[in-house]
Design a protein around this motif. Sequence first.
Motif, PDB file in Angstrom:
ATOM      1  N   GLY A   1       0.803  -1.215   0.000  1.00 28.23           N
ATOM      2  CA  GLY A   1       0.000   0.000   0.000  1.00 28.23           C
ATOM      3  C   GLY A   1       0.839   1.269   0.000  1.00 28.23           C
ATOM      4  O   GLY A   1       0.326   2.358  -0.269  1.00 28.23           O
ATOM      5  N   LEU A   2       2.117   1.109   0.275  1.00 28.74           N
ATOM      6  CA  LEU A   2       3.001   2.284   0.349  1.00 28.74           C
ATOM      7  C   LEU A   2       3.073   3.026  -0.985  1.00 28.74           C
ATOM      8  O   LEU A   2       3.029   4.258  -1.026  1.00 28.74           O
ATOM      9  CB  LEU A   2       4.401   1.859   0.785  1.00 28.74           C
TER      10      LEU A   2
ATOM     11  N   SER B   1       0.777   3.126  -3.416  1.00 27.51           N
ATOM     12  CA  SER B   1      -0.490   3.847  -3.597  1.00 27.51           C
ATOM     13  C   SER B   1      -0.582   5.027  -2.660  1.00 27.51           C
ATOM     14  O   SER B   1      -1.040   6.110  -3.034  1.00 27.51           O
ATOM     15  CB  SER B   1      -1.674   2.904  -3.338  1.00 27.51           C
ATOM     16  N   LYS B   2      -0.153   4.817  -1.429  1.00 24.76           N
ATOM     17  CA  LYS B   2      -0.183   5.896  -0.432  1.00 24.76           C
ATOM     18  C   LYS B   2       0.628   7.087  -0.917  1.00 24.76           C
ATOM     19  O   LYS B   2       0.180   8.233  -0.852  1.00 24.76           O
ATOM     20  CB  LYS B   2       0.349   5.361   0.897  1.00 24.76           C
TER      21      LYS B   2
ATOM     22  N   PHE C   1      -4.980   8.536 -11.035  1.00 24.05           N
ATOM     23  CA  PHE C   1      -4.763   7.254 -10.359  1.00 24.05           C
ATOM     24  C   PHE C   1      -6.099   6.538 -10.202  1.00 24.05           C
ATOM     25  O   PHE C   1      -7.009   7.043  -9.556  1.00 24.05           O
ATOM     26  CB  PHE C   1      -4.117   7.485  -8.995  1.00 24.05           C
ATOM     27  N   LEU C   2      -6.226   5.366 -10.834  1.00 26.85           N
ATOM     28  CA  LEU C   2      -7.510   4.670 -10.816  1.00 26.85           C
ATOM     29  C   LEU C   2      -7.677   3.819  -9.570  1.00 26.85           C
ATOM     30  O   LEU C   2      -8.797   3.561  -9.139  1.00 26.85           O
ATOM     31  CB  LEU C   2      -7.636   3.783 -12.061  1.00 26.85           C
ATOM     32  N   GLY C   3      -6.556   3.381  -8.996  1.00 33.02           N
ATOM     33  CA  GLY C   3      -6.625   2.522  -7.825  1.00 33.02           C
ATOM     34  C   GLY C   3      -5.774   1.297  -8.029  1.00 33.02           C
ATOM     35  O   GLY C   3      -4.915   1.263  -8.918  1.00 33.02           O
TER      36      GLY C   3
ATOM     37  N   THR D   1      -1.205   8.816  -3.769  1.00 37.90           N
ATOM     38  CA  THR D   1      -2.405   9.550  -3.343  1.00 37.90           C
ATOM     39  C   THR D   1      -2.099  10.615  -2.295  1.00 37.90           C
ATOM     40  O   THR D   1      -2.990  11.358  -1.903  1.00 37.90           O
ATOM     41  CB  THR D   1      -3.485   8.579  -2.803  1.00 37.90           C
ATOM     42  N   ASP D   2      -0.838  10.691  -1.850  1.00 40.03           N
ATOM     43  CA  ASP D   2      -0.438  11.841  -1.028  1.00 40.03           C
ATOM     44  C   ASP D   2      -0.558  13.137  -1.841  1.00 40.03           C
ATOM     45  O   ASP D   2      -0.718  14.210  -1.271  1.00 40.03           O
ATOM     46  CB  ASP D   2       1.038  11.709  -0.593  1.00 40.03           C
ATOM     47  N   ILE D   3      -0.456  13.000  -3.168  1.00 33.52           N
ATOM     48  CA  ILE D   3      -0.418  14.179  -4.036  1.00 33.52           C
ATOM     49  C   ILE D   3      -1.835  14.652  -4.328  1.00 33.52           C
ATOM     50  O   ILE D   3      -2.635  13.908  -4.899  1.00 33.52           O
ATOM     51  CB  ILE D   3       0.286  13.842  -5.377  1.00 33.52           C
ATOM     52  N   PRO D   4      -2.187  15.882  -3.917  1.00 31.11           N
ATOM     53  CA  PRO D   4      -3.514  16.405  -4.233  1.00 31.11           C
ATOM     54  C   PRO D   4      -3.759  16.350  -5.749  1.00 31.11           C
ATOM     55  O   PRO D   4      -2.857  16.647  -6.527  1.00 31.11           O
ATOM     56  CB  PRO D   4      -3.460  17.848  -3.739  1.00 31.11           C
ATOM     57  N   GLY D   5      -4.935  15.898  -6.138  1.00 30.26           N
ATOM     58  CA  GLY D   5      -5.232  15.802  -7.562  1.00 30.26           C
ATOM     59  C   GLY D   5      -4.854  14.465  -8.169  1.00 30.26           C
ATOM     60  O   GLY D   5      -5.085  14.232  -9.355  1.00 30.26           O
ATOM     61  N   ALA D   6      -4.289  13.572  -7.348  1.00 35.93           N
ATOM     62  CA  ALA D   6      -3.932  12.238  -7.854  1.00 35.93           C
ATOM     63  C   ALA D   6      -5.167  11.525  -8.402  1.00 35.93           C
ATOM     64  O   ALA D   6      -5.067  10.719  -9.339  1.00 35.93           O
ATOM     65  CB  ALA D   6      -3.296  11.410  -6.745  1.00 35.93           C
ATOM     66  N   SER D   7      -6.335  11.859  -7.844  1.00 33.54           N
ATOM     67  CA  SER D   7      -7.558  11.154  -8.275  1.00 33.54           C
ATOM     68  C   SER D   7      -7.849  11.382  -9.757  1.00 33.54           C
ATOM     69  O   SER D   7      -8.590  10.615 -10.364  1.00 33.54           O
ATOM     70  CB  SER D   7      -8.754  11.615  -7.433  1.00 33.54           C
TER      71      SER D   7
END
Lengths: 417, 417
Positions: free
Chosen positions: B285-286, B288-289, B301-303, B292-298
């Motif tokens: 999970g590190l 992905s973590k 980044f699909l998951g 997703t720490d980066i604002p706007g990753a969504s």
Amino acid sequence: MTHTAEIISVGTELLLGNIINTDARDISVALSRIGINVFYHSVVGDNAQRVTEAVNLARTRADIIITTGGLGPTYDDLTKKSVAAAFGRKLVFHENEAEKIRAFFKDRLGHAEMTPNNLQQAYLPEGCVVFDNGCGTAPGCAIEADGIHALMLPGPPRECRAMLEASAIPYLEKLSDSAIFSHNIHIFGMGESSVEARLEEIMRSSENPTLAPYAKDSEVMLRVTAKAAARDEAEAMMDPIIARVRAELGDIIYGIDTGTLENTVVSLLRARGMTLAVAESCTGGLLSKRITDIPGASKVFLGGVIAYTDGAKTTLVGVPRGTIEKHGVVSPEVAEALAMHVRESLGADIALGITGVAGPGADEFGNPEGTVHIALASSDGVFRRSPPLFYDRTRIRVTAASHALDMARRYLDGLHV
Amino acid sequence: MTHTAEIISVGTELLLGNIINTDARDISVALSRIGINVFYHSVVGDNAQRVTEAVNLARTRADIIITTGGLGPTYDDLTKKSVAAAFGRKLVFHENEAEKIRAFFKDRLGHAEMTPNNLQQAYLPEGCVVFDNGCGTAPGCAIEADGIHALMLPGPPRECRAMLEASAIPYLEKLSDSAIFSHNIHIFGMGESSVEARLEEIMRSSENPTLAPYAKDSEVMLRVTAKAAARDEAEAMMDPIIARVRAELGDIIYGIDTGTLENTVVSLLRARGMTLAVAESCTGGLLSKRITDIPGASKVFLGGVIAYTDGAKTTLVGVPRGTIEKHGVVSPEVAEALAMHVRESLGADIALGITGVAGPGADEFGNPEGTVHIALASSDGVFRRSPPLFYDRTRIRVTAASHALDMARRYLDGLHV
């Protein structure tokens, strides 16, 4: 006799603010553990004259001087030279240290070629006690003159911590008579000021042992500290304080000396012989990362899904699209579906689901930043929590993951979730 | 004239190691930004005499003294008294500051009743410049005598940072003539000592601008720093140095002033309009973590899947059981299968797969700790990397995730992966 230590951190990068001085923190924690007072921390740049001045000043107000940094292979690594100068010592080449450095490059880094500057690390003050570097090339050392000890540790936090525990603390324990013993009481679910208000009378009235609160992220830790000649004596002093704190705070205490929430959850899972799965959205892997930070997590953690998008929630976890459409992706119902479906597909005893808005800002449906829904699925049914979270993206993600871990901890402890 | 600053942090909790000195870091960063040299950081406990001594020492080696902490309402908050004493000033009651404190309790904390000790915060050195506290009750202040300035800021990091930017820096900018400008060159794929060996001649020969390396986790950062009157002048001085570094190091430079690898990857994905999915085993999970720490990753980044167990690899990702049985779960083939299948099921442009042994110790099949296989799946096929990793569980996990991010960065940049 009680000793007084001063910590001198050497590194221009500290003065430029490129790195935080975690070494001074780590050393201070270790020193207070063994009953050595620290009156000053100093930080100086990579400048021979200023380092020597700092050491000479420290000699006037401390009998234990611990330096960090400046032991490396580059021209600006001048700590050993400066400290040795202040103690009137020369640097001499230690062939067996040189051998270890050559071996490190050969065995650990897998390539024989080593830049010659690395051998500078084998020059150490004459007559010093050498401290092995368990995870790097630069050895540390200790020298003593007129009852004043200077210990030189490497700057990289990992190397500093390792050498501190393996060599420096044992070296210093031989100098110290009484010791400090402490217990950490870990709390989740109440803010620091409320905890303090509840315990004010105990804190005021306690001198030895002392009781002090520390807030970190979304948790509060209470440290009970007793100064005594021996462990059993200290324990007898601390027991009644701990009992009073337990009576006051009850089951928001998640552990004593258990470290983190994730540590506690992994231990409880192992003790119960149960397994865990997760499906996290807004925390984006942070929950899984914290669980798998714990060595041995693989015994109880089956895995999970970073359900960062609707597609990931439906495709990888199997959340019905209708649930998302009906309740919205940020809803208790979706958190429940995430937990239930990932529990089923991995055959886990319990599963955690998280959906929410980490921010910055509200999501496209107008759910404000900090809206988080968490669910725990188990053979006893599904439990929900929707704590309002604040501050910023980082804090919201950390606190959301902590709430999920707290739900697991309470469930595994047989408490009301 | 150039100014020299010394930062004095007041607080026994720092000497006990209960908190880290982030204030000194934040202040150092801000000072170097405006061209003020910092030669020393000091930390002293809540002890009036030692604080006064520290201030008197600082007066002999700096013309700007910045204190943090000890401005609060409790008996051990003695910074203002001690600094004022060193400057020969008295503390006087500021009624309008008292009003702000009363208002803070009423408006912000919602309860009118305020313990009287809070008004102690309204006592400030006579003739001082008052700094408003944007997010707390304790005002800060600045006093000047014989060309030496003392600025007192609160200890809580949020309050310190806010007052620093809102009041302290503007106050200091009026004193400073030249400024410091810098660029950070980010490198992945070469150790610090090798980077230094390559650049030694440039580093030795550079005084303004300077070139200095900083190692962090598995990365090296080079900072180019120029002192000049204006930005364009500084840029003209730094350009040739950066060009020489680029010529020397080539494409292991992953960015300039781009921050972290994850930041770079998210930016590249957004620029290319591409999406990313991950399937991580040993990193748990590190990876992905960090993304997703980066604002706007969504947006990109699909998951992904935490494929921590064989079951998770087959059930959630769809890795054929045969692949695991034939090649072993820690194998390049399984890394490839993880990347290919998660890419397919989430319809991502690129996907990363990681499998390995984070340790401690070897796995049950005898793969040594630090064995890691990484794959990147794309429309151009699948790329592999199997870097030998060292040190400990934490370092192995961080470095494995960094290698995966570096593969994505190189692919997105059109480089050999």
